[in-house]
Design a protein around this motif. Structure first.
Motif, mmCIF file in Angstrom:
data_model
loop_
_atom_site.group_PDB
_atom_site.id
_atom_site.type_symbol
_atom_site.label_atom_id
_atom_site.label_comp_id
_atom_site.label_asym_id
_atom_site.label_seq_id
_atom_site.Cartn_x
_atom_site.Cartn_y
_atom_site.Cartn_z
ATOM 1 N N GLU A 1 0.831 -1.094 0.134
ATOM 2 C CA GLU A 1 -0.113 0.007 -0.018
ATOM 3 C C GLU A 1 0.838 1.068 0.093
ATOM 4 O O GLU A 1 0.619 2.195 -0.833
ATOM 5 N N VAL A 2 1.956 1.336 0.776
ATOM 6 C CA VAL A 2 2.835 2.384 1.120
ATOM 7 C C VAL A 2 3.436 2.592 -0.673
ATOM 8 O O VAL A 2 3.566 3.816 -0.774
ATOM 9 N N TYR A 3 3.901 1.504 -1.025
ATOM 10 C CA TYR A 3 4.656 1.596 -2.282
ATOM 11 C C TYR A 3 3.689 2.179 -3.521
ATOM 12 O O TYR A 3 4.090 2.780 -4.400
ATOM 13 N N ALA A 4 2.526 1.493 -3.382
ATOM 14 C CA ALA A 4 1.487 1.890 -4.623
ATOM 15 C C ALA A 4 1.388 3.444 -4.526
ATOM 16 O O ALA A 4 1.309 4.009 -5.696
ATOM 17 N N THR A 5 1.363 3.902 -3.286
ATOM 18 C CA THR A 5 0.946 5.447 -3.126
ATOM 19 C C THR A 5 2.215 6.079 -3.475
ATOM 20 O O THR A 5 2.289 7.255 -4.326
ATOM 21 N N LEU A 6 3.341 5.640 -3.271
ATOM 22 C CA LEU A 6 4.781 6.407 -3.511
ATOM 23 C C LEU A 6 4.976 6.128 -5.040
ATOM 24 O O LEU A 6 5.302 7.247 -5.491
ATOM 25 N N VAL A 7 4.659 5.216 -5.506
ATOM 26 C CA VAL A 7 4.833 4.843 -7.015
ATOM 27 C C VAL A 7 3.916 5.934 -7.817
ATOM 28 O O VAL A 7 4.227 6.595 -8.829
ATOM 29 N N GLU A 8 2.662 5.869 -7.500
ATOM 30 C CA GLU A 8 1.854 6.777 -8.227
ATOM 31 C C GLU A 8 2.251 8.331 -8.191
ATOM 32 O O GLU A 8 1.953 9.061 -8.991
ATOM 33 N N GLY A 9 2.726 8.715 -6.667
ATOM 34 C CA GLY A 9 2.864 10.151 -6.664
ATOM 35 C C GLY A 9 4.486 10.342 -7.673
ATOM 36 O O GLY A 9 4.417 11.302 -8.170
ATOM 37 N N SER A 10 5.293 9.446 -7.547
ATOM 38 C CA SER A 10 6.375 9.370 -8.305
ATOM 39 C C SER A 10 6.186 9.534 -9.893
ATOM 40 O O SER A 10 6.605 10.267 -10.805
ATOM 41 N N ILE A 11 5.175 8.876 -10.286
ATOM 42 C CA ILE A 11 4.534 8.811 -11.745
ATOM 43 C C ILE A 11 3.782 10.413 -12.053
ATOM 44 O O ILE A 11 4.437 10.860 -12.966
ATOM 45 N N GLN A 12 3.336 10.822 -11.184
ATOM 46 C CA GLN A 12 2.696 12.109 -11.404
ATOM 47 C C GLN A 12 3.675 13.258 -11.271
ATOM 48 O O GLN A 12 3.656 14.100 -12.086
ATOM 49 N N HIS A 13 4.558 12.968 -10.459
ATOM 50 C CA HIS A 13 5.889 13.823 -10.522
ATOM 51 C C HIS A 13 6.632 13.877 -11.779
ATOM 52 O O HIS A 13 6.976 14.964 -12.269
ATOM 53 N N GLU A 14 6.753 12.624 -12.228
ATOM 54 C CA GLU A 14 7.424 12.459 -13.409
ATOM 55 C C GLU A 14 6.836 13.020 -14.308
ATOM 56 O O GLU A 14 7.295 13.768 -15.582
ATOM 57 N N PHE A 15 5.376 12.994 -14.814
ATOM 58 C CA PHE A 15 4.702 13.594 -15.615
ATOM 59 C C PHE A 15 5.122 15.171 -15.685
ATOM 60 O O PHE A 15 5.287 15.650 -16.705
ATOM 61 N N LYS A 16 4.861 15.672 -14.448
ATOM 62 C CA LYS A 16 5.248 17.025 -14.303
ATOM 63 C C LYS A 16 6.578 17.489 -14.898
ATOM 64 O O LYS A 16 6.785 18.421 -15.535
ATOM 65 N N ARG A 17 7.675 16.728 -14.546
ATOM 66 C CA ARG A 17 8.942 16.841 -14.762
ATOM 67 C C ARG A 17 9.030 16.771 -16.364
ATOM 68 O O ARG A 17 9.665 17.778 -16.983
ATOM 69 N N TRP A 18 8.468 15.868 -16.864
ATOM 70 C CA TRP A 18 8.524 15.474 -18.400
ATOM 71 C C TRP A 18 7.972 16.674 -18.996
ATOM 72 O O TRP A 18 8.619 17.100 -20.210
ATOM 73 N N ASP A 19 6.648 17.067 -18.693
ATOM 74 C CA ASP A 19 6.244 18.381 -19.376
ATOM 75 C C ASP A 19 6.967 19.868 -19.208
ATOM 76 O O ASP A 19 7.171 20.188 -20.148
ATOM 77 N N ALA A 20 7.408 20.099 -17.865
ATOM 78 C CA ALA A 20 8.317 21.194 -17.627
ATOM 79 C C ALA A 20 9.519 20.926 -18.484
ATOM 80 O O ALA A 20 9.940 21.911 -19.014
#
Length: 116
Positions: A85-104
């Motif tokens: 559960e902890v890692y599912a949350t961490l990974v999803e948050g990391s993916i969202q961060h990666e999308f923002k970084r990719w776009d930026a």
């Protein structure tokens, strides 16, 4: 026991007060967040390296990471379900961060191209 931050406290088995427990947990939390920060730098590197926004979310890799974390949790006597559960949350948050970084990263490139 002495930590990487210089805090001194007994092992969990030898703790005799809540002050010992809280000092140890606070120190461990600082270490965990420091490691998470290092992990995030690699997420940012992935955003820089991946050629397409379509490959930012890689479900095979998500499943692989969570599977490995659960296996490690079993080895260190940590609840597997909680680790998942902890890692599912961490990974999803990391993916969202990666999308923002990719776009930026790509938006900054486009802005620089317009200036040239």
């Amino acid at each position: 026991m002495s930590s990487s931050t210089g805090a001194s406290y007994p092992s969990a088995e030898n703790a005799t007060s809540m002050a010992h427990v809280r000092t140890a947990i606070d120190d461990l939390d600082r270490q965990i967040v420091t490691l998470l920060g290092q992990r995030m730098r690699y997420i940012e590197a992935a955003a820089r390296i991946k050629p397409s926004r379509d490959v930012v979310r890689d479900q095979w890799r998500v499943d692989d990471v969570i599977s490995k974390v659960k296996a490690t949790a079993n080895k260190v006597d940590f609840p597997e379900e909680l680790a998942g559960e902890v890692y599912a949350t961490l990974v999803e948050g990391s993916i969202q961060h990666e999308f923002k970084r990719w776009d930026a990263t790509r938006e900054n490139g486009k802005a620089a191209e317009k200036l040239e």
